[in-house]
Scaffold this motif. Structure first.
Motif, PDB file in Angstrom:
ATOM      1  N   VAL A  16      10.385  88.568  64.845  1.00  0.00           N
ATOM      2  CA  VAL A  16       9.967  87.166  64.872  1.00  0.00           C
ATOM      3  C   VAL A  16       8.788  87.099  65.830  1.00  0.00           C
ATOM      4  CG1 VAL A  16      10.598  84.798  65.480  1.00  0.00           C
ATOM      5  CG2 VAL A  16      12.283  86.294  64.373  1.00  0.00           C
ATOM      6  N   CYS A  17       7.704  86.494  65.347  1.00  0.00           N
ATOM      7  CA  CYS A  17       6.517  86.379  66.184  1.00  0.00           C
ATOM      8  C   CYS A  17       5.894  84.996  66.024  1.00  0.00           C
ATOM      9  CB  CYS A  17       5.506  87.472  65.860  1.00  0.00           C
ATOM     10  SG  CYS A  17       4.976  87.540  64.155  1.00  0.00           S
ATOM     11  N   GLU A  18       5.105  84.641  67.018  1.00  0.00           N
ATOM     12  CA  GLU A  18       4.370  83.382  66.982  1.00  0.00           C
ATOM     13  C   GLU A  18       2.916  83.688  66.669  1.00  0.00           C
ATOM     14  OE1 GLU A  18       3.092  79.656  69.884  1.00  0.00           O
ATOM     15  OE2 GLU A  18       4.503  81.161  70.625  1.00  0.00           O
ATOM     16  N   LEU A  19       2.382  82.969  65.691  1.00  0.00           N
ATOM     17  CA  LEU A  19       0.979  83.126  65.341  1.00  0.00           C
ATOM     18  C   LEU A  19       0.126  82.166  66.174  1.00  0.00           C
ATOM     19  CD1 LEU A  19       1.327  83.390  61.462  1.00  0.00           C
ATOM     20  CD2 LEU A  19       1.178  85.248  63.124  1.00  0.00           C
ATOM     21  N   ASN A  20      -1.166  82.378  66.164  1.00  0.00           N
ATOM     22  CA  ASN A  20      -2.065  81.556  66.971  1.00  0.00           C
ATOM     23  C   ASN A  20      -2.142  80.106  66.518  1.00  0.00           C
ATOM     24  OD1 ASN A  20      -3.449  82.398  64.669  1.00  0.00           O
ATOM     25  ND2 ASN A  20      -5.431  82.430  65.681  1.00  0.00           N
ATOM     26  N   ASN A  21      -1.563  79.775  65.361  1.00  0.00           N
ATOM     27  CA  ASN A  21      -1.504  78.386  64.915  1.00  0.00           C
ATOM     28  C   ASN A  21      -0.188  77.716  65.325  1.00  0.00           C
ATOM     29  OD1 ASN A  21       0.247  79.648  63.167  1.00  0.00           O
ATOM     30  ND2 ASN A  21      -0.852  79.105  61.304  1.00  0.00           N
ATOM     31  N   GLY A  22       0.633  78.432  66.114  1.00  0.00           N
ATOM     32  CA  GLY A  22       1.888  77.885  66.609  1.00  0.00           C
ATOM     33  C   GLY A  22       3.080  78.087  65.688  1.00  0.00           C
ATOM     34  N   ILE A  23       2.865  78.618  64.504  1.00  0.00           N
ATOM     35  CA  ILE A  23       3.951  78.833  63.546  1.00  0.00           C
ATOM     36  C   ILE A  23       4.707  80.110  63.903  1.00  0.00           C
ATOM     37  CG2 ILE A  23       4.469  79.357  61.125  1.00  0.00           C
ATOM     38  CD1 ILE A  23       2.149  77.556  60.344  1.00  0.00           C
ATOM     39  N   LEU A  24       6.050  80.026  63.861  1.00  0.00           N
ATOM     40  CA  LEU A  24       6.898  81.192  64.058  1.00  0.00           C
ATOM     41  C   LEU A  24       7.205  81.807  62.702  1.00  0.00           C
ATOM     42  CD1 LEU A  24       9.516  79.894  66.656  1.00  0.00           C
ATOM     43  CD2 LEU A  24       7.431  81.186  67.102  1.00  0.00           C
ATOM     44  N   ASP A  79       0.113  99.601  61.197  1.00  0.00           N
ATOM     45  CA  ASP A  79      -0.048  98.202  61.573  1.00  0.00           C
ATOM     46  C   ASP A  79       0.241  97.262  60.411  1.00  0.00           C
ATOM     47  OD1 ASP A  79      -2.673  97.532  60.142  1.00  0.00           O
ATOM     48  OD2 ASP A  79      -3.302  99.212  61.394  1.00  0.00           O
ATOM     49  N   ILE A  80       0.528  96.028  60.783  1.00  0.00           N
ATOM     50  CA  ILE A  80       0.798  94.965  59.820  1.00  0.00           C
ATOM     51  C   ILE A  80      -0.124  93.809  60.181  1.00  0.00           C
ATOM     52  CG2 ILE A  80       2.518  93.405  58.854  1.00  0.00           C
ATOM     53  CD1 ILE A  80       4.652  95.433  59.838  1.00  0.00           C
ATOM     54  N   SER A  81      -0.951  93.408  59.239  1.00  0.00           N
ATOM     55  CA  SER A  81      -1.950  92.377  59.516  1.00  0.00           C
ATOM     56  C   SER A  81      -1.296  91.011  59.719  1.00  0.00           C
ATOM     57  CB  SER A  81      -2.967  92.290  58.380  1.00  0.00           C
ATOM     58  OG  SER A  81      -2.394  91.649  57.254  1.00  0.00           O
ATOM     59  N   PRO A  82      -1.930  90.168  60.532  1.00  0.00           N
ATOM     60  CA  PRO A  82      -1.401  88.822  60.726  1.00  0.00           C
ATOM     61  C   PRO A  82      -1.441  88.001  59.437  1.00  0.00           C
ATOM     62  CG  PRO A  82      -3.471  89.112  61.929  1.00  0.00           C
ATOM     63  CD  PRO A  82      -3.088  90.443  61.375  1.00  0.00           C
ATOM     64  N   GLU A  83      -2.387  88.277  58.557  1.00  0.00           N
ATOM     65  CA  GLU A  83      -2.438  87.577  57.272  1.00  0.00           C
ATOM     66  C   GLU A  83      -1.217  87.913  56.424  1.00  0.00           C
ATOM     67  OE1 GLU A  83      -5.040  89.307  58.546  1.00  0.00           O
ATOM     68  OE2 GLU A  83      -6.426  87.665  58.979  1.00  0.00           O
ATOM     69  N   PHE A  84      -0.835  89.196  56.431  1.00  0.00           N
ATOM     70  CA  PHE A  84       0.365  89.600  55.696  1.00  0.00           C
ATOM     71  C   PHE A  84       1.588  88.887  56.274  1.00  0.00           C
ATOM     72  CE2 PHE A  84       4.088  92.151  54.860  1.00  0.00           C
ATOM     73  CZ  PHE A  84       3.961  92.459  53.513  1.00  0.00           C
ATOM     74  N   ILE A  85       1.673  88.841  57.585  1.00  0.00           N
ATOM     75  CA  ILE A  85       2.800  88.175  58.249  1.00  0.00           C
ATOM     76  C   ILE A  85       2.832  86.699  57.865  1.00  0.00           C
ATOM     77  CG2 ILE A  85       3.772  87.502  60.488  1.00  0.00           C
ATOM     78  CD1 ILE A  85       2.440  90.175  61.559  1.00  0.00           C
ATOM     79  N   PHE A  86       1.679  86.041  57.898  1.00  0.00           N
ATOM     80  CA  PHE A  86       1.613  84.619  57.565  1.00  0.00           C
ATOM     81  C   PHE A  86       2.086  84.366  56.133  1.00  0.00           C
ATOM     82  CE2 PHE A  86      -0.549  80.911  55.800  1.00  0.00           C
ATOM     83  CZ  PHE A  86      -0.102  79.931  56.671  1.00  0.00           C
ATOM     84  N   HIS A  87       1.603  85.171  55.200  1.00  0.00           N
ATOM     85  CA  HIS A  87       1.895  84.927  53.784  1.00  0.00           C
ATOM     86  C   HIS A  87       3.253  85.464  53.332  1.00  0.00           C
ATOM     87  CE1 HIS A  87      -1.949  83.105  52.959  1.00  0.00           C
ATOM     88  NE2 HIS A  87      -2.557  84.127  53.545  1.00  0.00           N
ATOM     89  N   ASN A  88       3.802  86.459  54.023  1.00  0.00           N
ATOM     90  CA  ASN A  88       5.036  87.099  53.575  1.00  0.00           C
ATOM     91  C   ASN A  88       6.221  86.868  54.496  1.00  0.00           C
ATOM     92  OD1 ASN A  88       4.150  88.783  51.101  1.00  0.00           O
ATOM     93  ND2 ASN A  88       2.590  89.135  52.632  1.00  0.00           N
ATOM     94  N   GLY A  89       5.976  86.405  55.697  1.00  0.00           N
ATOM     95  CA  GLY A  89       7.061  86.137  56.627  1.00  0.00           C
ATOM     96  C   GLY A  89       7.746  84.817  56.310  1.00  0.00           C
ATOM     97  N   ILE A  90       8.955  84.681  56.800  1.00  0.00           N
ATOM     98  CA  ILE A  90       9.725  83.450  56.638  1.00  0.00           C
ATOM     99  C   ILE A  90       9.406  82.543  57.831  1.00  0.00           C
ATOM    100  CG2 ILE A  90      12.060  82.463  56.561  1.00  0.00           C
ATOM    101  CD1 ILE A  90      12.946  85.233  55.421  1.00  0.00           C
ATOM    102  N   THR A  91       9.037  81.302  57.544  1.00  0.00           N
ATOM    103  CA  THR A  91       8.736  80.355  58.614  1.00  0.00           C
ATOM    104  C   THR A  91      10.028  79.942  59.301  1.00  0.00           C
ATOM    105  OG1 THR A  91       6.803  79.545  57.432  1.00  0.00           O
ATOM    106  CG2 THR A  91       7.678  78.124  59.167  1.00  0.00           C
ATOM    107  N   ILE A  92      10.020  80.013  60.628  1.00  0.00           N
ATOM    108  CA  ILE A  92      11.167  79.661  61.456  1.00  0.00           C
ATOM    109  C   ILE A  92      10.847  78.337  62.142  1.00  0.00           C
ATOM    110  CG2 ILE A  92      12.588  80.360  63.432  1.00  0.00           C
ATOM    111  CD1 ILE A  92      12.856  82.349  61.195  1.00  0.00           C
ATOM    112  N   ASP A  93      11.788  77.389  62.063  1.00  0.00           N
ATOM    113  CA  ASP A  93      11.598  76.135  62.781  1.00  0.00           C
ATOM    114  C   ASP A  93      11.812  76.384  64.266  1.00  0.00           C
ATOM    115  OD1 ASP A  93      11.127  74.666  60.452  1.00  0.00           O
ATOM    116  OD2 ASP A  93      13.271  74.302  60.144  1.00  0.00           O
ATOM    117  N   SER A  94      10.899  75.861  65.075  1.00  0.00           N
ATOM    118  CA  SER A  94      11.023  76.068  66.524  1.00  0.00           C
ATOM    119  C   SER A  94      11.849  74.976  67.178  1.00  0.00           C
ATOM    120  CB  SER A  94       9.654  76.124  67.171  1.00  0.00           C
ATOM    121  OG  SER A  94       8.875  74.995  66.818  1.00  0.00           O
TER     122      SER A  94
END
Length: 94
Positions: A16-24, A79-94
């Motif tokens: 689980v990671c936080e992106l620079n747009n604040g989305i987990l 490595d895993i690109s942040p774009e891949f994480i954004f498009h393929n990861g599950i969004t977690i409510d913070s």
């Protein structure tokens, strides 16, 4: 442009990671390990300590240092690109 800002949790085969747009985002890594099974050295990420050594790279990617061995015996990061994480990861409510 997306970047990983912070790694929140690392559990066996997921991050689980936080992106620079604040989305987990939660990313399941096991499908990537299976997809890239032909990469020499990728199986090292099935070791808990090695998997937990994940870091954030200069471009905001997740990476593991010197995991992949090329046919010339060079060591490359996995490595895993942040774009891949954004498009393929599950969004977690913070």
């Amino acid at each position: 442009m997306f970047k990983v800002k912070k790694i929140i949790t690392v559990t066996p085969y997921s991050i689980v990671c936080e992106l620079n747009n604040g989305i987990l985002k939660k990313l399941d890594i096991l499908p990537l390990l299976e997809k890239h099974a032909n990469f020499q050295g990728i199986d090292q990420l099935k070791n808990k300590a090695t998997f937990e050594s994940v870091a954030i790279g200069d471009m905001g990617e997740l990476f593991w240092k010197n995991i992949i061995t090329t046919s010339n015996n060079e060591k490359w990061d996995y490595d895993i690109s942040p774009e891949f994480i954004f498009h393929n990861g599950i969004t977690i409510d913070s």
